[in-house]
Design a protein around this motif. Structure first.
Motif, short mmCIF file in Angstrom:
data_model
loop_
_atom_site.label_atom_id
_atom_site.label_comp_id
_atom_site.label_asym_id
_atom_site.label_seq_id
_atom_site.Cartn_x
_atom_site.Cartn_y
_atom_site.Cartn_z
N VAL A 304 0.84 -1.20 0.00
CA VAL A 304 0.00 0.00 0.00
C VAL A 304 0.87 1.25 0.00
O VAL A 304 0.60 2.22 -0.71
CB VAL A 304 -0.95 -0.01 1.21
N GLU A 305 1.95 1.23 0.79
CA GLU A 305 2.88 2.37 0.82
C GLU A 305 3.49 2.64 -0.56
O GLU A 305 3.61 3.79 -0.99
CB GLU A 305 4.00 2.11 1.83
N LEU A 306 3.87 1.56 -1.25
CA LEU A 306 4.47 1.71 -2.58
C LEU A 306 3.51 2.39 -3.54
O LEU A 306 3.89 3.32 -4.27
CB LEU A 306 4.86 0.33 -3.13
N LEU A 307 2.27 1.94 -3.55
CA LEU A 307 1.27 2.53 -4.45
C LEU A 307 0.96 3.97 -4.04
O LEU A 307 0.79 4.85 -4.89
CB LEU A 307 0.00 1.69 -4.44
N SER A 308 0.90 4.22 -2.74
CA SER A 308 0.58 5.57 -2.27
C SER A 308 1.67 6.56 -2.64
O SER A 308 1.37 7.71 -3.02
CB SER A 308 0.38 5.54 -0.75
N GLU A 309 2.92 6.15 -2.55
CA GLU A 309 4.03 7.04 -2.93
C GLU A 309 3.94 7.44 -4.40
O GLU A 309 4.14 8.61 -4.76
CB GLU A 309 5.37 6.34 -2.67
N ILE A 310 3.62 6.48 -5.23
CA ILE A 310 3.48 6.77 -6.66
C ILE A 310 2.22 7.61 -6.90
O ILE A 310 2.23 8.55 -7.71
CB ILE A 310 3.45 5.46 -7.47
N GLY A 311 1.14 7.30 -6.18
CA GLY A 311 -0.09 8.07 -6.32
C GLY A 311 0.10 9.54 -6.00
O GLY A 311 -0.44 10.42 -6.68
N LEU A 312 0.89 9.83 -4.96
CA LEU A 312 1.17 11.23 -4.61
C LEU A 312 1.87 11.95 -5.75
O LEU A 312 1.56 13.11 -6.07
CB LEU A 312 2.05 11.27 -3.36
N LYS A 313 2.81 11.28 -6.39
CA LYS A 313 3.57 11.90 -7.49
C LYS A 313 2.71 12.04 -8.75
O LYS A 313 2.83 13.04 -9.47
CB LYS A 313 4.83 11.09 -7.75
N ILE A 314 1.86 11.05 -9.01
CA ILE A 314 0.92 11.20 -10.13
C ILE A 314 -0.01 12.38 -9.87
O ILE A 314 -0.31 13.18 -10.77
CB ILE A 314 0.12 9.90 -10.34
N GLY A 315 -0.46 12.49 -8.62
CA GLY A 315 -1.33 13.61 -8.26
C GLY A 315 -0.70 14.96 -8.50
O GLY A 315 -1.38 15.92 -8.87
N ARG A 316 0.61 15.04 -8.33
CA ARG A 316 1.33 16.29 -8.61
C ARG A 316 1.22 16.63 -10.09
O ARG A 316 1.00 17.79 -10.46
CB ARG A 316 2.79 16.13 -8.20
N ILE A 342 -7.29 2.41 -4.07
CA ILE A 342 -6.04 2.71 -3.36
C ILE A 342 -5.38 3.97 -3.92
O ILE A 342 -4.72 4.72 -3.21
CB ILE A 342 -5.07 1.51 -3.44
N TRP A 343 -5.58 4.21 -5.22
CA TRP A 343 -4.97 5.38 -5.86
C TRP A 343 -5.62 6.69 -5.42
O TRP A 343 -4.97 7.75 -5.42
CB TRP A 343 -5.09 5.29 -7.38
N GLN A 344 -6.89 6.67 -5.10
CA GLN A 344 -7.63 7.92 -4.98
C GLN A 344 -7.16 8.79 -3.81
O GLN A 344 -7.02 10.01 -3.95
CB GLN A 344 -9.13 7.63 -4.86
N ALA A 345 -6.92 8.19 -2.65
CA ALA A 345 -6.53 9.00 -1.48
C ALA A 345 -5.21 9.74 -1.69
O ALA A 345 -5.14 10.95 -1.45
CB ALA A 345 -6.48 8.12 -0.23
N PRO A 346 -4.13 9.06 -2.14
CA PRO A 346 -2.87 9.81 -2.34
C PRO A 346 -2.97 10.85 -3.45
O PRO A 346 -2.35 11.92 -3.34
CB PRO A 346 -1.85 8.72 -2.66
N ILE A 347 -3.70 10.55 -4.51
CA ILE A 347 -3.85 11.55 -5.58
C ILE A 347 -4.61 12.76 -5.05
O ILE A 347 -4.24 13.91 -5.30
CB ILE A 347 -4.53 10.93 -6.82
N GLN A 348 -5.67 12.50 -4.30
CA GLN A 348 -6.43 13.61 -3.72
C GLN A 348 -5.57 14.41 -2.74
O GLN A 348 -5.63 15.65 -2.70
CB GLN A 348 -7.67 13.08 -2.99
N GLN A 349 -4.73 13.72 -1.99
CA GLN A 349 -3.82 14.41 -1.07
C GLN A 349 -2.89 15.35 -1.83
O GLN A 349 -2.64 16.48 -1.40
CB GLN A 349 -3.01 13.39 -0.27
N ALA A 350 -2.38 14.87 -2.97
CA ALA A 350 -1.50 15.72 -3.79
C ALA A 350 -2.26 16.92 -4.33
O ALA A 350 -1.71 18.04 -4.38
CB ALA A 350 -0.91 14.90 -4.93
N LEU A 351 -3.50 16.72 -4.73
CA LEU A 351 -4.29 17.85 -5.24
C LEU A 351 -4.52 18.88 -4.15
O LEU A 351 -4.49 20.09 -4.40
CB LEU A 351 -5.63 17.36 -5.79
#
Length: 404
Positions: A304-316, A342-351
């Motif tokens: 989950v951490e691995l996907l979240s780290e990438i999700g944050l950067k995609i969100g950027r 799983i992608w939605q929370a980190p992407i939203q965090q980046a936004l």
């Protein structure tokens, strides 16, 4: 039989493919034709067993309209989905159902002088083993990575040919061939059948070995001046000195692709991170990617951490898209969409961090339900987008002409 009448029938077939079920009134609106003409053509297509009655429309207070659908086994399409490592080939009916098994071929594209020959051989072998004759195949749609000019049949990144890819394949296979960028066709699939259905402005992110983008603007695919719009992977966002596949440094792809996901997982396991992942799967990127996503969906903290780290950067990167284009919808599609929400929370965090709230608040993020199948469906849809033009092409002596 007049060419104009035939074209009207082909147009009806195309509309029914896209919408699955329509009434005569719906067809009149979409084709801008009179009700008597559409009714006459629909009746002829019914007699020829090209279309079938499919029930009645929902009641609006008056008489319920009779609905029509295309017969799924009327004709077929071969869909080819390519990425940098793997090619999938499938026979699909006109309801986008798979007929038989999907053929998977290990076909690396980078620095492979034999890639086009390997692709041709794989498709030819597939055709020889399908349960229908080639004259029942409308065409072959191929989704592939790279800078592609669909009109000229050229991929400037991979699959170099002496003439062009389309000419080479058509001469060898004797079936019409259409090619386009994989991310554009994933967006086409989402526009016609998926999360972006009936949307005017949407960005469709292809989460794969790169991070592609298909842009839907004003209800249609936007390709840019020379057809190369949407190179999301190559936005230079990071000062990481990592060399990208495009030859530049610090591109979005260098921190967010599924290949990076696999590499980060491998490094973490070597460093002793606690995880249910088996180090033995990391010899095959596809197998490793699937294992990481399955582990994350089963609650593995490291995955989950691995996907979240990438999700944050995609969100950027997504925040840049929102600032530039103000889309109503962002669709996460392609291979990586299997990870779901799983992608939605980190992407939203980046936004929340990078995007102006007034803009971000009006953009919805959805995970595609088509997911990994979107590219296949887009390849099939590419053939049907050209269905009317095929009638007047050099391949016009095909079964649909015989029944019109």
């Amino acid at each position: 039989m007049s060419i104009k009448k035939d074209q009207n029938k082909l147009g009806i077939i195309k509309e029914l493919y896209i919408s699955r079920s329509l009434s005569c009134a719906d067809l009149c609106e979409r084709r801008d034709k009179s009700l008597p003409l559409i009714t006459k053509l629909v009746n002829e297509l019914l007699e020829d067993e090209v279309i079938v009655e499919s029930g009645f429309a929902a009641s609006t207070g008056g008489r319920r309209a009779l609905m029509y659908s295309i017969r799924p086994d009327f004709l077929y399409v071969i869909a080819v989905s390519m990425d940098q490592l793997i090619t999938r080939i499938a026979l699909m009916d006109l309801h986008n159902n798979y007929i038989g098994a999907i053929k998977k071929v290990d076909l690396p594209l980078k620095e492979n002088d034999h890639a086009l020959l390997d692709l041709t051989t794989a498709i030819d072998s597939f055709i020889q083993n399908i349960p229908i004759t080639p004259d029942k195949i409308i065409g072959i749609g191929i989704a592939m990575p790279g800078f592609i000019n669909p009109e000229k049949g050229i991929n400037y990144s991979f699959l170099q040919a002496e003439d062009n890819i389309v000419t080479h394949l058509e001469q060898t296979l004797s079936i019409p061939v259409f090619i386009d960028n994989d991310s554009s066709l994933i967006a086409l699939a989402e526009l016609r059948f998926g999360a972006a259905l009936q949307e005017k402005n949407a960005m469709v992110i292809n989460m794969g070995w790169g991070v592609g983008l298909g842009m839907i603007l004003d209800g249609a695919l936007y390709r840019g001046e020379i057809g190369f719009a949407g190179e999301f992977s190559h936005i230079p966002l990071f000062n990481n000195n990592k060399l990208c596949s495009c030859g530049k440094h610090g591109c979005l792809e260098t921190e967010t692709s599924l290949l990076v996901l696999v590499e980060n997982a491998r490094k973490g396991i070597e460093q002793g991170r606690a995880t249910t992942l088996d180090a033995q799967v990391f010899g095959d990127p596809e197998e490793a990617n699937l294992a990481i996503i399955r582990a994350a969906l089963n609650g593995d903290k490291f995955a989950v951490e691995l996907l979240s780290e990438i999700g944050l950067k995609i969100g950027r990167g997504v925040s840049i898209l929102i600032h530039l284009l103000n889309p109503k919808l962002i669709v996460l599609s392609g291979r990586g969409a299997m990870a779901g929400k799983i992608w939605q929370a980190p992407i939203q965090q980046a936004l929340n961090e990078y995007c102006i709230p007034r803009l971000a608040d009006n953009t919805v993020i959805k995970v595609s339900e088509l997911g990994y199948q979107a590219e296949m469906i887009g390849a099939a849809a590419l053939v049907m987008e050209n269905f009317e033009q095929l009638h007047l092409s050099k391949f016009s002596a095909t079964p649909y002409e015989q029944v019109l």
